[in-house]
Design a protein around this motif. Structure first.
Motif, PDB file in Angstrom:
ATOM      1  N   GLU A  43       0.831  -1.203   0.000  1.00  0.00           N
ATOM      2  CA  GLU A  43       0.000   0.000   0.000  1.00  0.00           C
ATOM      3  C   GLU A  43       0.868   1.257   0.000  1.00  0.00           C
ATOM      4  O   GLU A  43       0.586   2.211  -0.726  1.00  0.00           O
ATOM      5  CB  GLU A  43      -0.926   0.000   1.216  1.00  0.00           C
ATOM      6  N   ASN A  44       1.900   1.253   0.796  1.00  0.00           N
ATOM      7  CA  ASN A  44       2.768   2.421   0.866  1.00  0.00           C
ATOM      8  C   ASN A  44       3.602   2.582  -0.394  1.00  0.00           C
ATOM      9  O   ASN A  44       3.962   3.696  -0.764  1.00  0.00           O
ATOM     10  CB  ASN A  44       3.668   2.357   2.101  1.00  0.00           C
ATOM     11  N   LYS A  46       2.582   2.242  -3.397  1.00  0.00           N
ATOM     12  CA  LYS A  46       1.764   3.024  -4.313  1.00  0.00           C
ATOM     13  C   LYS A  46       1.843   4.510  -3.963  1.00  0.00           C
ATOM     14  O   LYS A  46       1.938   5.364  -4.845  1.00  0.00           O
ATOM     15  CB  LYS A  46       0.321   2.534  -4.283  1.00  0.00           C
ATOM     16  N   SER A  47       1.811   4.814  -2.670  1.00  0.00           N
ATOM     17  CA  SER A  47       1.926   6.214  -2.230  1.00  0.00           C
ATOM     18  C   SER A  47       3.283   6.786  -2.602  1.00  0.00           C
ATOM     19  O   SER A  47       3.383   7.938  -3.033  1.00  0.00           O
ATOM     20  CB  SER A  47       1.741   6.314  -0.710  1.00  0.00           C
ATOM     21  N   ALA A  50       3.439   7.733  -6.242  1.00  0.00           N
ATOM     22  CA  ALA A  50       2.721   8.990  -6.486  1.00  0.00           C
ATOM     23  C   ALA A  50       3.541  10.176  -5.988  1.00  0.00           C
ATOM     24  O   ALA A  50       3.625  11.211  -6.660  1.00  0.00           O
ATOM     25  CB  ALA A  50       1.363   8.959  -5.798  1.00  0.00           C
ATOM     26  N   LEU A  51       4.165  10.033  -4.834  1.00  0.00           N
ATOM     27  CA  LEU A  51       4.974  11.133  -4.293  1.00  0.00           C
ATOM     28  C   LEU A  51       6.199  11.406  -5.149  1.00  0.00           C
ATOM     29  O   LEU A  51       6.599  12.558  -5.312  1.00  0.00           O
ATOM     30  CB  LEU A  51       5.405  10.821  -2.855  1.00  0.00           C
ATOM     31  N   VAL A  70       4.847  14.197   4.734  1.00  0.00           N
ATOM     32  CA  VAL A  70       4.411  12.896   4.246  1.00  0.00           C
ATOM     33  C   VAL A  70       5.612  11.959   4.093  1.00  0.00           C
ATOM     34  O   VAL A  70       5.551  10.789   4.478  1.00  0.00           O
ATOM     35  CB  VAL A  70       3.646  13.039   2.908  1.00  0.00           C
ATOM     36  N   LEU A  74       6.303   8.379   5.977  1.00  0.00           N
ATOM     37  CA  LEU A  74       6.607   7.128   5.275  1.00  0.00           C
ATOM     38  C   LEU A  74       7.914   6.514   5.752  1.00  0.00           C
ATOM     39  O   LEU A  74       8.017   5.298   5.904  1.00  0.00           O
ATOM     40  CB  LEU A  74       6.643   7.353   3.763  1.00  0.00           C
TER      41      LEU A  74
END
Length: 94
Positions: A43-44, A46-47, A50-51, A70, A74
């Protein structure tokens, strides 16, 4: 090492540890914990992707302070995940 590099390094480390865990026969509780940790990593990931795209676009739409917050979150998440994976590996090797 900048924050994004740190996150990618921690992600690779977590994935490597998780792969190593698959070589051991784990009890049901450990297997469940490993699965939960891998779900968090996925899940992270994917974040993070995007970041990375946002940061490469000069952070358009995000303030630098917001992006840094953010990224720090992380980093802490992956450091925690790696600690838990280390504990599972130690238990599996014992």
């Amino acid at each position: 090492m900048d924050k994004l590099e740190r996150i990618v390094h921690l992600l690779i480390e977590a994935l490597s540890k998780a792969r190593e865990l698959t070589t051991f026969k784990l009890d049901s509780e450990s297997s469940k914990r490993a699965a939960e940790l891998m779900k968090r990593v996925t899940e992270n990931q994917k974040s993070i992707q995007a970041l990375i795209r946002v940061s490469e676009g000069n952070g358009k739409g995000l303030e630098k302070a917001e992006l840094d917050t953010v990224l720090d979150d992380l980093i802490r998440t992956f450091e925690d995940t790696n600690k838990k994976l280390d504990q599972l590996l130690a238990k599996a090797k014992a």
